[in-house]
Design a protein around this motif. Structure first.
Motif, PDB file in Angstrom:
ATOM      1  N   VAL A 248       4.389  -1.599  -6.286  1.00  0.00           N
ATOM      2  CA  VAL A 248       4.008  -0.183  -6.325  1.00  0.00           C
ATOM      3  C   VAL A 248       4.893   0.568  -7.303  1.00  0.00           C
TER       4      VAL A 248
ATOM      5  N   GLU B 293       1.312   7.464  -5.912  1.00  0.00           N
ATOM      6  CA  GLU B 293       1.484   6.335  -5.002  1.00  0.00           C
ATOM      7  C   GLU B 293       0.276   6.154  -4.083  1.00  0.00           C
TER       8      GLU B 293
ATOM      9  N   LYS C 129      -1.927   2.607  -3.763  1.00  0.00           N
ATOM     10  CA  LYS C 129      -2.015   1.846  -2.524  1.00  0.00           C
ATOM     11  C   LYS C 129      -3.450   1.765  -2.011  1.00  0.00           C
TER      12      LYS C 129
ATOM     13  N   LYS D  28      -4.291  -1.915  -3.439  1.00  0.00           N
ATOM     14  CA  LYS D  28      -3.756  -2.699  -2.315  1.00  0.00           C
ATOM     15  C   LYS D  28      -2.399  -3.331  -2.636  1.00  0.00           C
ATOM     16  N   THR D  29      -1.609  -2.661  -3.477  1.00  0.00           N
ATOM     17  CA  THR D  29      -0.294  -3.185  -3.835  1.00  0.00           C
ATOM     18  C   THR D  29       0.755  -2.733  -2.829  1.00  0.00           C
ATOM     19  N   LYS D  30       1.853  -3.493  -2.732  1.00  0.00           N
ATOM     20  CA  LYS D  30       2.925  -3.174  -1.789  1.00  0.00           C
ATOM     21  C   LYS D  30       4.277  -3.447  -2.432  1.00  0.00           C
ATOM     22  N   GLY D  31       5.308  -2.844  -1.828  1.00  0.00           N
ATOM     23  CA  GLY D  31       6.678  -3.124  -2.212  1.00  0.00           C
ATOM     24  C   GLY D  31       7.009  -2.809  -3.656  1.00  0.00           C
TER      25      GLY D  31
END
Length: 374
Positions: A157, A143, A147, A151-154
């Protein structure tokens, strides 16, 4: 079975012109476009704060990594193989030379520059247990780079994590994310290490002896996984190993390293089937033969194996001269230049024209038989 005729490689006058560097046309060039290139890279370490002098761990090495291609660096422990990977990955600073990515020289000046560079160049380490933090779950290990680099979220991820686990063929993926490193086998831990490297979506993968600490029964599985990944993900790969037999089947090009220097390079099949340098012959003859475990190869390479010597003993001349059965005064007084042998092979030895026995990985019993008859 028909015996092959083992003859000395022809080194013609036209083929034997020395070249200024040890760079020849890469055997991996046909795989895809050039991604990364090292030009004359060197790394020196001071012996100590009090003592004068340095040890040249890597000396004037050139290499090129192409998309979907594999370049193998082969040599014994202490030859400088891992140092090359550390230089290419930015973990060690160059003493001399240049590294290029997509034709632009790499100059990592600050933390953000280094992070962008690491998004393109990732490393898989030798010991999968030591490279994973035992107090964190597999989810944490994957993880964090997702991130950091993507730069991925929610929900994105979670999708990415499951995709990474599936890519390295650990199923069911949701169960592995909750485990700790000590709950996995050695092969599973190395798959997690590979998944962590892929989390940055790299273009270059530096594999530093990725199977040497794994059980023999699963080494082929990990190499097959890496081979599949470099094809599907268009990766340029550097494979570091002391096992020249695995390099033959996995790599497109082999660079044989001794004492920090490249002593021979060329297409994997040619280097292993017709080794030119005495040290390469030693590596090939030392490769175990499952069909004839009790055989003893009576060649110049075994003479080399019985002699003691340090790879870093000679600062002048050929570094292999203290172990080479063909060494003379010229070998100890002057370093041999790389000589082109054919269109895409080179070797650094003053005695390439000598009748040195050639050991074939697939025909060693025949070679031993022929040698005994003579």
């Amino acid at each position: 079975m028909t015996k092959e005729t083992h003859t000395k490689p022809a080194v013609s006058k036209l083929d034997s012109e020395p070249i200024e560097s040890n760079e020849v046309a890469s055997a991996a060039a046909s795989r895809g476009p050039l991604v990364m290139r090292a030009e004359g890279i060197s790394k020196d370490y001071r012996i100590s704060r009090k003592a004068e002098g340095v040890i040249s761990a890597v000396k004037n090495v050139n290499l090129a990594l192409y998309a979907r291609g594999v370049v193998a660096v082969v040599g014994e422990s202490g030859s400088g193989k891992s140092t090359i990977a550390k230089l290419l990955s930015g973990h060690e600073k160059l003493t001399k030379g240049k590294i290029f990515l997509d034709g632009a020289e790499i100059q990592v000046g600050n933390r953000s520059d280094f992070r962008r560079f690491k998004s393109d160049v990732q490393m898989v380490f030798q010991d999968p247990f030591a490279s994973l933090n035992p107090v964190h779950t597999i989810r944490y290990h994957l993880e964090r780079p997702v991130k950091l680099h993507q730069k991925t979220k929610g929900a994105e991820v979670e999708t990415e994590l499951l995709g990474l686990i599936n890519q390295v063929k650990l199923t069911p993926p949701d169960q592995f994310l909750a485990k700790y490193p000590h709950e996995l086998s050695g092969g599973q831990r190395q798959r997690v290490s590979i998944a962590r490297a892929l989390a940055a979506h790299p273009r270059v993968l530096l594999a530093d002896e990725p199977v040497s600490m794994l059980d023999v029964s699963i080494r082929l599985e990990i190499l097959s996984l890496l081979d599949d990944l470099r094809e599907r993900l268009n990766l340029a790969m550097l494979y570091i190993t002391h096992d020249i037999a695995s390099a033959r089947y996995f790599a497109d090009e082999i660079l044989v390293m001794y004492g920090g220097e490249i002593v021979e390079r060329g297409p994997a099949e040619e280097v292993t089937q017709k080794p030119l340098h005495p040290y390469t012959q030693l590596l090939v003859s030392s490769s175990p033969d499952p069909d004839d475990l009790g055989s003893t190869l009576k060649t110049g390479a075994t003479t080399v194996a019985r002699q003691a010597g340090s790879a870093l003993t000679n600062s002048v001349g050929c570094r292999f001269s203290d172990r080479c059965p063909f060494a003379d005064d010229k070998c100890t007084s002057a370093s041999p230049p790389h000589v082109m042998v054919g269109s895409n092979r080179s070797a650094a030895c003053w005695h390439l024209d000598k009748a040195v026995p050639i050991i074939h990985l697939d025909a060693r019993k025949e070679t031993v038989s022929d040698t005994n008859k003579s």
